[in-house]
Every structure is written in structure tokens, then in C-alpha cells.
Scaffold this motif. Sequence first.
Motif, PDB file in Angstrom:
ATOM      1  N   THR A   1     -20.103 -19.056  -9.370  1.00 44.57           N
ATOM      2  CA  THR A   1     -20.479 -17.703  -9.640  1.00 44.57           C
ATOM      3  C   THR A   1     -20.681 -17.272  -8.265  1.00 44.57           C
ATOM      4  OG1 THR A   1     -22.672 -18.591  -9.880  1.00 44.57           O
ATOM      5  CG2 THR A   1     -21.753 -18.133 -11.881  1.00 44.57           C
ATOM      6  N   SER A   2     -20.688 -16.075  -7.852  1.00 45.72           N
ATOM      7  CA  SER A   2     -21.266 -15.229  -6.629  1.00 45.72           C
ATOM      8  C   SER A   2     -22.448 -14.649  -7.007  1.00 45.72           C
ATOM      9  CB  SER A   2     -20.049 -14.782  -6.307  1.00 45.72           C
ATOM     10  OG  SER A   2     -19.194 -15.446  -5.598  1.00 45.72           O
ATOM     11  N   PHE A   3     -23.556 -14.948  -6.418  1.00 42.93           N
ATOM     12  CA  PHE A   3     -24.828 -14.014  -6.571  1.00 42.93           C
ATOM     13  C   PHE A   3     -25.656 -14.058  -5.158  1.00 42.93           C
ATOM     14  CE2 PHE A   3     -29.351 -13.802  -7.334  1.00 42.93           C
ATOM     15  CZ  PHE A   3     -29.538 -12.446  -7.902  1.00 42.93           C
ATOM     16  N   VAL A   4     -25.689 -13.071  -4.640  1.00 47.48           N
ATOM     17  CA  VAL A   4     -26.740 -12.920  -3.342  1.00 47.48           C
ATOM     18  C   VAL A   4     -27.305 -11.764  -3.430  1.00 47.48           C
ATOM     19  CG1 VAL A   4     -26.202 -12.236  -0.946  1.00 47.48           C
ATOM     20  CG2 VAL A   4     -24.720 -13.725  -1.924  1.00 47.48           C
ATOM     21  N   ILE A   5     -28.454 -11.825  -3.152  1.00 42.43           N
ATOM     22  CA  ILE A   5     -29.751 -10.861  -3.071  1.00 42.43           C
ATOM     23  C   ILE A   5     -29.236 -10.043  -1.734  1.00 42.43           C
ATOM     24  CG2 ILE A   5     -32.078 -10.349  -2.755  1.00 42.43           C
ATOM     25  CD1 ILE A   5     -32.899 -12.573  -4.398  1.00 42.43           C
ATOM     26  N   CYS A   6     -28.984  -8.782  -1.891  1.00 43.29           N
ATOM     27  CA  CYS A   6     -28.822  -7.777  -0.737  1.00 43.29           C
ATOM     28  C   CYS A   6     -29.837  -6.944  -0.029  1.00 43.29           C
ATOM     29  CB  CYS A   6     -27.426  -7.103  -1.189  1.00 43.29           C
ATOM     30  SG  CYS A   6     -26.341  -6.396   0.113  1.00 43.29           S
ATOM     31  N   GLU A   7     -30.099  -6.805   1.140  1.00 40.98           N
ATOM     32  CA  GLU A   7     -31.048  -5.904   1.517  1.00 40.98           C
ATOM     33  C   GLU A   7     -30.314  -4.917   1.901  1.00 40.98           C
ATOM     34  OE1 GLU A   7     -33.668  -7.414   4.629  1.00 40.98           O
ATOM     35  OE2 GLU A   7     -33.675  -9.712   3.645  1.00 40.98           O
ATOM     36  N   PRO A   8     -30.246  -3.607   1.266  1.00 37.75           N
ATOM     37  CA  PRO A   8     -29.697  -2.362   1.592  1.00 37.75           C
ATOM     38  C   PRO A   8     -30.201  -1.662   2.684  1.00 37.75           C
ATOM     39  CG  PRO A   8     -30.931  -1.884  -0.484  1.00 37.75           C
ATOM     40  CD  PRO A   8     -31.222  -3.337  -0.138  1.00 37.75           C
ATOM     41  N   HIS A  21     -34.962 -15.281  -0.917  1.00 42.26           N
ATOM     42  CA  HIS A  21     -35.401 -15.493  -2.147  1.00 42.26           C
ATOM     43  C   HIS A  21     -34.513 -16.077  -3.358  1.00 42.26           C
ATOM     44  CE1 HIS A  21     -37.753 -12.275  -0.757  1.00 42.26           C
ATOM     45  NE2 HIS A  21     -36.708 -11.517  -0.329  1.00 42.26           N
ATOM     46  N   ILE A  22     -33.460 -16.641  -2.938  1.00 37.47           N
ATOM     47  CA  ILE A  22     -32.479 -17.634  -3.753  1.00 37.47           C
ATOM     48  C   ILE A  22     -31.983 -18.808  -2.844  1.00 37.47           C
ATOM     49  CG2 ILE A  22     -31.380 -15.354  -4.869  1.00 37.47           C
ATOM     50  CD1 ILE A  22     -29.126 -16.005  -3.107  1.00 37.47           C
ATOM     51  N   TRP A  23     -31.912 -19.831  -3.469  1.00 33.22           N
ATOM     52  CA  TRP A  23     -31.860 -21.194  -2.812  1.00 33.22           C
ATOM     53  C   TRP A  23     -30.461 -21.645  -2.732  1.00 33.22           C
ATOM     54  CZ3 TRP A  23     -36.593 -24.290  -4.897  1.00 33.22           C
ATOM     55  CH2 TRP A  23     -37.657 -23.521  -4.586  1.00 33.22           C
ATOM     56  N   MET A  24     -29.393 -21.059  -3.442  1.00 32.07           N
ATOM     57  CA  MET A  24     -27.935 -21.858  -2.918  1.00 32.07           C
ATOM     58  C   MET A  24     -27.026 -20.702  -3.685  1.00 32.07           C
ATOM     59  SD  MET A  24     -26.121 -25.289  -4.535  1.00 32.07           S
ATOM     60  CE  MET A  24     -25.357 -24.582  -6.257  1.00 32.07           C
ATOM     61  N   GLN A  25     -25.743 -20.784  -2.663  1.00 28.84           N
ATOM     62  CA  GLN A  25     -24.817 -19.661  -2.812  1.00 28.84           C
ATOM     63  C   GLN A  25     -23.612 -20.507  -2.692  1.00 28.84           C
ATOM     64  OE1 GLN A  25     -24.569 -16.513  -3.744  1.00 28.84           O
ATOM     65  NE2 GLN A  25     -22.495 -16.858  -3.869  1.00 28.84           N
ATOM     66  N   ASN A  26     -22.718 -20.690  -3.615  1.00 30.36           N
ATOM     67  CA  ASN A  26     -21.531 -21.243  -3.210  1.00 30.36           C
ATOM     68  C   ASN A  26     -20.377 -20.053  -2.632  1.00 30.36           C
ATOM     69  OD1 ASN A  26     -21.835 -23.707  -4.433  1.00 30.36           O
ATOM     70  ND2 ASN A  26     -21.775 -23.216  -6.303  1.00 30.36           N
ATOM     71  N   LEU A  27     -19.606 -20.676  -1.990  1.00 26.78           N
ATOM     72  CA  LEU A  27     -18.614 -19.590  -1.426  1.00 26.78           C
ATOM     73  C   LEU A  27     -17.258 -19.691  -2.277  1.00 26.78           C
ATOM     74  CD1 LEU A  27     -18.767 -20.754   2.356  1.00 26.78           C
ATOM     75  CD2 LEU A  27     -19.973 -18.910   1.343  1.00 26.78           C
ATOM     76  N   ASP A  28     -16.743 -18.739  -2.380  1.00 22.53           N
ATOM     77  CA  ASP A  28     -15.587 -18.692  -3.316  1.00 22.53           C
ATOM     78  C   ASP A  28     -14.552 -19.665  -2.920  1.00 22.53           C
ATOM     79  OD1 ASP A  28     -16.633 -16.517  -4.716  1.00 22.53           O
ATOM     80  OD2 ASP A  28     -15.680 -15.019  -3.774  1.00 22.53           O
ATOM     81  N   GLU A  29     -14.370 -19.730  -1.705  1.00 26.48           N
ATOM     82  CA  GLU A  29     -13.464 -20.739  -1.070  1.00 26.48           C
ATOM     83  C   GLU A  29     -14.071 -21.583   0.071  1.00 26.48           C
ATOM     84  OE1 GLU A  29      -9.419 -19.590  -0.025  1.00 26.48           O
ATOM     85  OE2 GLU A  29      -9.380 -18.164  -1.893  1.00 26.48           O
ATOM     86  N   ILE A 115     -17.399 -26.004   4.865  1.00 25.07           N
ATOM     87  CA  ILE A 115     -18.910 -25.349   4.433  1.00 25.07           C
ATOM     88  C   ILE A 115     -18.331 -24.852   3.215  1.00 25.07           C
ATOM     89  CG2 ILE A 115     -20.021 -23.213   4.815  1.00 25.07           C
ATOM     90  CD1 ILE A 115     -19.314 -23.478   7.877  1.00 25.07           C
ATOM     91  N   ALA A 116     -18.876 -25.214   2.114  1.00 20.52           N
ATOM     92  CA  ALA A 116     -18.641 -24.782   0.712  1.00 20.52           C
ATOM     93  C   ALA A 116     -19.964 -23.812   0.067  1.00 20.52           C
ATOM     94  CB  ALA A 116     -18.386 -26.179  -0.044  1.00 20.52           C
ATOM     95  N   ARG A 117     -21.062 -24.333   0.535  1.00 17.91           N
ATOM     96  CA  ARG A 117     -22.141 -23.528   0.104  1.00 17.91           C
ATOM     97  C   ARG A 117     -23.614 -23.490   1.186  1.00 17.91           C
ATOM     98  NH1 ARG A 117     -26.474 -27.031  -1.742  1.00 17.91           N
ATOM     99  NH2 ARG A 117     -25.952 -29.329  -1.888  1.00 17.91           N
ATOM    100  N   THR A 118     -24.427 -22.713   0.586  1.00 14.50           N
ATOM    101  CA  THR A 118     -25.655 -22.590   1.549  1.00 14.50           C
ATOM    102  C   THR A 118     -26.674 -23.817   1.378  1.00 14.50           C
ATOM    103  OG1 THR A 118     -26.627 -21.507   0.015  1.00 14.50           O
ATOM    104  CG2 THR A 118     -25.484 -19.923   1.539  1.00 14.50           C
ATOM    105  N   HIS A 119     -27.295 -23.985   2.328  1.00 13.09           N
ATOM    106  CA  HIS A 119     -28.250 -25.017   2.375  1.00 13.09           C
ATOM    107  C   HIS A 119     -29.462 -24.436   1.569  1.00 13.09           C
ATOM    108  CE1 HIS A 119     -30.925 -28.131   3.653  1.00 13.09           C
ATOM    109  NE2 HIS A 119     -29.917 -28.712   4.345  1.00 13.09           N
ATOM    110  N   THR A 120     -29.909 -25.503   0.605  1.00 13.58           N
ATOM    111  CA  THR A 120     -30.719 -24.990  -0.358  1.00 13.58           C
ATOM    112  C   THR A 120     -32.349 -25.027   0.184  1.00 13.58           C
ATOM    113  OG1 THR A 120     -31.230 -27.336  -1.066  1.00 13.58           O
ATOM    114  CG2 THR A 120     -29.688 -25.691  -2.346  1.00 13.58           C
TER     115      THR A 120
END
Length: 168
Positions: A1-8, A21-29, A115-120
Motif C-alpha cells: 500500500t502507499s499512504f503518505v501524509i502530505c503537507e499541502p 505522523h506515520i511510521w512506515m511507508q513501503n516504496l512501490d519498487e 532502499i525499500a521502506r522508510t525507517h520506522t
Amino acid sequence: TSFVICEPNALNGMPVADWQHIWMQNLDEPVAGYQTIIMVYRDHDLSKPGSGPWLGVNASLWDMRGNVASADTTPESPQGRVWVNANLVDPLATPAPMDFCVATFELAAPASQPIARTHTEWEGAVAEFIAYDGVLDDAERSGVEEYLRRKWLAEVTLAAAPGTSNEH
């Protein structure tokens, strides 16, 4: 899944991905074979020492507070070079940037870990992330850094031309 909080409108009128505000984001590739990373980002006081935006990249690059790299890091990083806002810095003696900056991380060799995901345990925000599979020469690096600085960090000030007035 792809979910990122975005600050407009967070930076120079453009949105920024925010990990405060979120702890993990997987990259699509996963990003593999990179040797140079240039990004516009900021750290946060709540980041755990030794953490950084991307799991697997050496903590001594991301955590510029002088902490020892964690076990889940790539061995190519410690001998690399780091620039913050076009200034070569010692990442082990430089405080983490708490304001948005353009940072370049050059590894000593191509990375062995993708690099596959963000650091939690990292809190911060990333506006743009670019990975190259080699080392850029000084002119290339400076050009990309300047482009990102103008895109994300430059404030536009409209002033009247000499000898003219803004009054109508």
C-alpha cells in the motif's frame, strides 16, 4: 500500500511527504545500486538516534548527531561524503538539519542494500529524493543541488526594476 501524509503548500508552495505522523511507508519498487542520494528534507527532534528516512542506509549519513551506525545499515556509507546546502560537512560532527535543506550523500561504492521502506523510528519530512547509480562530478552535483534549492527552498521576491515603481 502507499499512504503518505502530505503537507499541502508546505515548501515554496508545494506539498511535502511528512513522516512525523506515520511510521512506515513501503516504496512501490525498491531503489537498488545507488551510490549518490540527493534530497530535500528536514529531520525532527523526535527522531530516534541512528534512524534516517530510509531503512538500510547508513545511520551515520542520516543521523548527523555523531551516533554509531546501527546493525541494519549499508557498509558503503561511512567512507562517503556529505554536503548540506552545497557545503561539504562531517556527518559525525554536524547537527541534523531541522529546517529543510538540500543534502547530498555520496557512498564510497554502490550500495549493497536496497532502499525499500522508510525507517520506522525516524520523524521528519522529505520533499524530493533522487538516487543515482554512480558518483556525480562537482558540476553535476552542484547543478542538481541548485535546481532543487530553486525548486523547493528559494523564496521569490518581486521587486520593481531600477527606476520604476510598484505603485499604480
